[in-house]
Write a protein that holds these residues in place. Structure first.
Motif, short mmCIF file in Angstrom:
data_model
loop_
_atom_site.label_atom_id
_atom_site.label_comp_id
_atom_site.label_asym_id
_atom_site.label_seq_id
_atom_site.Cartn_x
_atom_site.Cartn_y
_atom_site.Cartn_z
N GLN A 184 -7.85 -1.03 -18.96
CA GLN A 184 -7.36 0.21 -18.27
C GLN A 184 -8.22 0.80 -16.61
N GLN A 185 -8.65 -0.76 -16.16
CA GLN A 185 -10.19 -0.13 -15.58
C GLN A 185 -8.79 0.05 -14.08
N LEU A 186 -9.18 1.33 -12.82
CA LEU A 186 -8.65 1.60 -12.11
C LEU A 186 -8.33 0.82 -10.92
N ASP A 187 -7.26 0.17 -10.18
CA ASP A 187 -7.35 -0.87 -10.01
C ASP A 187 -6.48 0.38 -8.23
N ALA A 188 -7.49 -0.01 -7.68
CA ALA A 188 -6.97 1.81 -6.59
C ALA A 188 -5.55 1.23 -5.79
N ARG A 189 -5.45 -0.14 -4.70
CA ARG A 189 -4.76 -0.80 -4.05
C ARG A 189 -2.75 0.23 -5.27
N SER A 190 -3.37 -0.60 -5.87
CA SER A 190 -1.73 -0.54 -6.83
C SER A 190 -0.97 0.89 -7.21
N ALA A 191 -2.91 1.56 -7.46
CA ALA A 191 -2.47 3.20 -8.11
C ALA A 191 -1.99 3.74 -6.53
N ILE A 192 -1.98 3.66 -5.55
CA ILE A 192 -2.16 4.68 -3.60
C ILE A 192 -0.56 3.98 -3.55
N GLY A 193 -0.50 2.42 -3.39
CA GLY A 193 0.67 2.11 -2.72
C GLY A 193 0.82 2.10 -1.43
N ALA A 194 2.67 1.78 -1.53
CA ALA A 194 2.11 1.90 0.17
C ALA A 194 2.99 3.07 0.59
N PRO A 195 1.95 3.94 1.63
CA PRO A 195 2.55 5.36 2.10
C PRO A 195 4.06 5.99 2.54
N SER A 196 4.10 6.63 2.53
CA SER A 196 5.88 7.10 2.71
C SER A 196 6.21 8.71 3.02
N SER A 197 6.58 9.15 3.87
CA SER A 197 6.70 10.40 4.55
C SER A 197 6.96 11.58 3.27
N ASP A 198 6.95 10.93 1.81
CA ASP A 198 7.07 11.91 0.84
C ASP A 198 6.42 12.09 0.13
N LYS A 199 4.94 11.40 0.40
CA LYS A 199 4.36 11.29 -1.34
C LYS A 199 2.47 11.71 -0.29
N HIS A 200 2.30 12.76 -1.27
CA HIS A 200 0.93 13.33 -0.83
C HIS A 200 0.21 12.35 -1.72
N LEU A 201 -1.25 11.98 -1.60
CA LEU A 201 -3.32 12.30 -2.48
C LEU A 201 -3.65 13.20 -2.02
N TYR A 202 -4.13 13.57 -3.09
CA TYR A 202 -5.35 14.32 -3.74
C TYR A 202 -6.15 13.73 -4.22
N VAL A 203 -7.31 13.91 -3.87
CA VAL A 203 -8.14 13.24 -4.56
C VAL A 203 -10.41 13.89 -4.86
N CYS A 204 -10.48 14.60 -5.52
CA CYS A 204 -11.99 15.45 -6.06
C CYS A 204 -12.67 14.41 -6.45
#
Ligand code: FES
Length: 330
Positions: A184-204
């Motif tokens: 269950q540990q975070l795999d950041a690369r697969s969670a974030i994935g490839a960029p796309s014009s309709d994707k936004h990432l928010y982090v705090c």
């Protein structure tokens, strides 16, 4: 009698209607206005300044927009490593006490349109604005994925609530506890994935967590305009080599000297200028001031690299000058 909304940009007196434990060392406070008026509405990502006993002012994100007309809710991590505000608030403020707060400000707003996909990352108490974003996105019927990381489940607020909430078919919540099983540990690369014009990432979350998520996204080719973040606080800045510099006020031509051991913000305040200040660490964006000439020495975490490179504004609470004088649009 009909209640009146309180004007924005005001200081408000609120009473602690309830104080609860949301997780180990995390207290939740419900704040209601003393006047009986309605509180200003807010969007996900907004925070308020809380005037903590001992002349401290600290920023806390709001969650639960459902209660926005009659109360605000904040979650506060009692962190003995922090500058002392959170410990004071958790230890010495109780139900029935009265506090002064600011009206909400938002430097971490959602940019996603209804058909966009949002990927939300929360580290520790960074869940408060992220929960609020999930609530707002779910209300709007927008798809999102939420990754919530923490040291252990007992120190993570809202886990049960997030896992049992029905956010809609297309939205998913993943909880990653450091002391949980490896799967269950975070795999950041697969969670974030490839960029796309309709994707936004928010982090705090804590600064190290933020840097990891943002750096991974950049390595995957994400554009800065689709990366949105809110820092908790800045790491200490090395100030030993700082020297004085001048600030010129564009409208009056007045020149103010900023001493080596003084911030530009405090030099301006001492000279009689009114400058909004909040975090005084370069993380909240409140003191952003336009620069017309000269090169700022950016030390904030608020501006993006691109914005810092433009050199047309700076954060006088923490940033200084690389040139002997900065001309400010004041
Ligand atoms: Fe927060 Fe300057 S007061 S960035």
């Amino acid at each position: 009698m009909e209640n009146n909304p309180i004007s924005t940009n005001a200081l408000l007196q609120v009473q602690i209607a309830a104080k609860t434990w949301l997780a180990d060392d995390i207290a939740g406070f419900e704040l209601v206005p003393l006047s009986g008026d309605e509180l200003p509405t807010f969007e996900a990502g907004a925070h308020i300044d809380v005037h903590v006993p001992g002349d401290l002012v600290r920023q806390y994100s709001l969650y639960d927009p459902a209660g926005l007309q009659s109360s605000y809710r904040i979650g506060v991590l009692r962190d003995p490593q922090s500058r002392g505000g959170s410990v004071k608030l958790v230890d010495s403020v109780h139900a029935g006490d009265v506090l002064t707060i600011s009206t909400p400000r938002n430097h971490f707003a959602l940019h996603s349109g209804q058909s966009d996909q949002s990927i939300l990352f929360a580290g520790g108490i960074g869940i408060t604005p992220i929960l609020c974003m999930a609530q707002q996105l779910a209300r709007a019927g927008s798809a999102f994925e939420l990754h919530y990381c923490g040291r252990s489940l007992s120190r993570m607020a809202f886990v049960e609530r997030l896992q049992t909430a029905h956010f809609g078919e297309e939205s998913q919540v993943h909880v990653h506890a450091d002391d949980g099983v490896p799967e269950q540990q975070l795999d950041a690369r697969s969670a974030i994935g490839a960029p796309s014009s309709d994707k936004h990432l928010y982090v705090c979350g804590p600064n190290g967590f933020l840097s990891h998520i943002l750096q991974t996204a950049r390595e995957l080719g994400w554009d800065e305009g689709h990366l949105h973040r809110e820092y908790f606080g800045a790491a200490p800045i090395e100030t030993a080599g700082d020297g004085p510099f001048e600030i010129e006020i564009h409208r009056s031509g007045e020149v103010i000297v900023v001493a080596a051991d003084q911030s530009a913000a405090h030099a301006l305040l001492d000279a009689g200028f009114s400058l909004p200040l909040s975090c005084e660490q370069g993380v909240c964006g409140t003191c952003r001031t336009d620069v017309l000439a000269g090169l700022p020495d950016h030390r904030d975490l608020y501006l993006t690299d691109e914005e810092q490179t433009r050199n047309d504004c700076f954060m006088p609470c923490c940033s200084r000058a690389k040139t002997s004088r900065l001309v400010l649009d004041l």
